[in-house]
Scaffold this motif. Structure first.
Motif, short mmCIF file in Angstrom:
data_model
loop_
_atom_site.label_atom_id
_atom_site.label_comp_id
_atom_site.label_asym_id
_atom_site.label_seq_id
_atom_site.Cartn_x
_atom_site.Cartn_y
_atom_site.Cartn_z
N ALA A 19 1.39 -1.26 0.01
CA ALA A 19 -0.11 0.27 -0.28
C ALA A 19 1.15 1.11 -0.18
N LEU A 20 2.32 0.79 0.81
CA LEU A 20 2.71 2.47 1.27
C LEU A 20 3.24 3.02 -0.84
N ASP A 21 3.92 1.26 -1.19
CA ASP A 21 4.45 1.53 -2.30
C ASP A 21 3.68 1.90 -3.71
N GLY A 22 2.12 2.68 -3.04
CA GLY A 22 1.51 2.84 -4.51
C GLY A 22 0.42 1.51 -5.63
N LYS A 23 1.24 0.02 -4.60
CA LYS A 23 0.23 -1.08 -5.55
C LYS A 23 -0.77 -1.40 -5.34
N LEU A 24 -1.00 -0.47 -4.49
CA LEU A 24 -2.77 -1.01 -4.25
C LEU A 24 -3.91 0.94 -4.18
N ASP A 25 -3.27 1.11 -5.24
CA ASP A 25 -4.09 2.51 -5.71
C ASP A 25 -5.48 2.47 -6.40
N ALA A 26 -6.20 2.58 -5.79
CA ALA A 26 -7.64 2.39 -6.18
C ALA A 26 -7.93 3.11 -7.63
N PRO A 27 -7.48 4.65 -7.97
CA PRO A 27 -7.83 5.20 -8.86
C PRO A 27 -6.79 4.12 -10.55
N HIS A 28 -5.36 3.52 -9.64
CA HIS A 28 -4.71 2.88 -10.67
C HIS A 28 -4.76 1.18 -11.31
N LEU A 29 -5.69 0.33 -10.48
CA LEU A 29 -6.64 -0.43 -10.62
C LEU A 29 -7.36 -0.32 -11.29
N ALA A 85 -5.08 -5.88 -14.01
CA ALA A 85 -5.70 -5.20 -12.62
C ALA A 85 -5.78 -6.88 -11.55
N LEU A 86 -6.83 -7.85 -11.95
CA LEU A 86 -6.49 -8.83 -11.13
C LEU A 86 -4.98 -9.55 -11.14
N ALA A 87 -4.32 -10.08 -12.08
CA ALA A 87 -3.24 -9.83 -12.05
C ALA A 87 -2.46 -9.14 -11.82
N GLU A 88 -1.79 -8.42 -11.28
CA GLU A 88 -1.20 -7.62 -10.31
C GLU A 88 -1.41 -7.67 -8.95
N LEU A 89 -2.47 -7.98 -8.74
CA LEU A 89 -2.81 -8.27 -7.10
C LEU A 89 -2.27 -9.80 -6.77
N ARG A 90 -3.10 -10.77 -8.14
CA ARG A 90 -2.70 -11.80 -7.01
C ARG A 90 -1.07 -11.94 -7.15
N THR A 91 -0.34 -11.64 -7.73
CA THR A 91 1.28 -10.89 -6.90
C THR A 91 1.85 -10.62 -5.93
N PRO A 135 -6.77 -16.05 -6.70
CA PRO A 135 -8.21 -15.15 -7.61
C PRO A 135 -9.62 -14.95 -7.35
N PHE A 136 -9.61 -15.10 -5.85
CA PHE A 136 -11.32 -14.85 -5.09
C PHE A 136 -10.45 -13.57 -4.81
N SER A 137 -9.87 -13.32 -3.36
CA SER A 137 -9.22 -12.34 -2.99
C SER A 137 -8.81 -11.24 -4.04
N LEU A 179 -9.85 -5.65 -6.34
CA LEU A 179 -10.96 -4.44 -6.78
C LEU A 179 -12.34 -4.62 -6.94
N ILE A 180 -13.07 -5.15 -6.86
CA ILE A 180 -14.62 -4.93 -6.98
C ILE A 180 -15.14 -4.61 -5.61
N ARG A 181 -14.35 -4.61 -4.53
CA ARG A 181 -15.64 -4.08 -3.55
C ARG A 181 -14.47 -3.40 -3.10
N GLY A 182 -13.03 -3.23 -3.33
CA GLY A 182 -11.79 -2.53 -2.19
C GLY A 182 -11.29 -1.26 -3.22
N ALA A 183 -11.02 -1.26 -4.87
CA ALA A 183 -11.21 -0.50 -5.59
C ALA A 183 -12.63 0.31 -6.25
N GLY A 184 -14.04 -0.54 -6.04
CA GLY A 184 -15.03 -0.46 -6.48
C GLY A 184 -15.03 0.13 -7.86
N HIS A 185 -15.20 -1.56 -8.92
CA HIS A 185 -15.10 -1.45 -9.86
C HIS A 185 -15.98 -1.83 -10.24
N PRO A 186 -17.61 -0.79 -11.12
CA PRO A 186 -18.29 -1.49 -11.31
C PRO A 186 -19.19 -2.62 -12.21
#
Length: 326
Positions: A211-221, A229-235, A241-243, A248-255
């Protein structure tokens, strides 16, 4: 106290969102029944904490009222800009984060048009104005995924609340005291949490660093193609895959993402459309094709289907809420 105003584009009911939170385990929401949504959360900057009281105007004509949020920002580090510039930037950042939490950053004027689908029509009739109420950030969604992995929902919610009480910032808002979840900087200093294994603590530290490195930035995702975006998060450590979909959906708010790794959504879709229980990847692909009818709001309809499934599974009076799996 500073305030921001949000004007919903399309249907929106804050009262429906509050009812949802009352049954949403990770939120541990149990506040006064006065129509005010009280929130306390780490800001997107990774250092500050926000306390907000959100209200919605009640219109005599029954239309969608304006949303107003009064808030206080508790800075974690001094801002290098001038006081005026810093305040303006903070206000804009809070406005953007609150809009995302309440799904008010999405133009929903086209959402009523989905009611041509009888299933969607029934969902919107049962839950008028309910939009997804998201985690405060992808960071909080990710930490929930780690905390809740392979333990009961109630146990995970209690652990998350205990972490907030013991290590988070205490704030006062609209006559109540709340505890925000720890900021990433604070989380990475925690070495022991009753109920969490050592590997979970390590993974929480890794997520704090991410998060501090910007890897969980909502606008970026949100700006990336969903698959990327999902592939990045799985790293990230502990994020499967579920998390990743949860973040992406409930954290970054992707509609507009259909969750391909959430069996409860798949069962809810199959039930709603009179299909057999999905058991194979081909079955999920067929459900994803049905979900294509819901574009550009696939996440929203999946959310409403989960709310319905949760409501109908409870005994007694219908409750609103659909806690996610870990």
């Amino acid at each position: 106290m500073p305030a921001v105003t949000l004007t919903p584009a399309g249907p929106f009911s804050l009262a429906s969102g509050i009812r949802f939170l009352e049954g949403f385990g990770p939120a541990s929401y149990d506040h006064a029944a006065d129509g005010i949504l009280r929130l306390a959360f780490p800001a997107d900057d990774g250092a500050s904490v926000v306390a907000a009281a959100v209200r919605q105007e009640v219109r005599a004509d029954g239309g969608t009222g304006t949303v107003r949020a009064e808030f206080t920002v508790h800075p974690g580090t001094p801002h290098p800009a001038t006081a005026v510039t810093a305040e303006a930037a903070a206000n804009q950042a809070v406005r953007a984060q609150l809009a995302r939490i309440l799904s008010l950053d999405v133009d929903a004027t086209g959402f009523p048009g989905l009611a041509a689908d009888p299933v969607v029509a029934g969902l919107t009739a049962d839950h008028p104005g309910l939009r997804p109420v998201c985690f405060h950030s992808p960071y909080e969604a990710a930490t929930w995924a780690i905390i809740g992995n392979r333990i009961r929902m109630t146990q995970a919610a209690a652990i998350k609340a205990r972490i907030a009480h013991q290590h988070g910032h205490r704030v006062h808002i609209a006559g109540q005291t709340l505890h925000a979840f720890p900021t990433p900087a604070a989380l990475r200093t925690i070495t022991h949490v009753p109920g969490l294994t050592g590997i979970k603590i390590q993974r929480l530290h890794a997520l704090a660093e991410a998060a501090l490195d910007g890897k969980l930035d909502a606008p970026h995702l949100r700006a990336l193609p969903a698959d990327h975006a999902l592939a990045e998060l799985r790293t990230l450590p502990g994020i499967g895959p579920f998390s990743a979909e949860l973040i992406l959906i409930r954290g970054a708010g992707h509609p507009d993402v259909f969750p391909r790794h959430e069996p409860r959504v798949h069962k809810a879709v199959a039930t709603a459309y009179g299909l057999g229980a999905p058991t194979t990847d081909d079955d999920v692909t067929q459900l994803a094709k049905i979900a294509d009818r819901w574009k550009p709001y696939r996440s929203w309809v999946a959310f409403l289907l989960r709310v319905r499934a949760h409501d109908t599974s409870l005994p007694g009076p219908v409750r609103h809420g659909s806690p996610p799996s870990s």
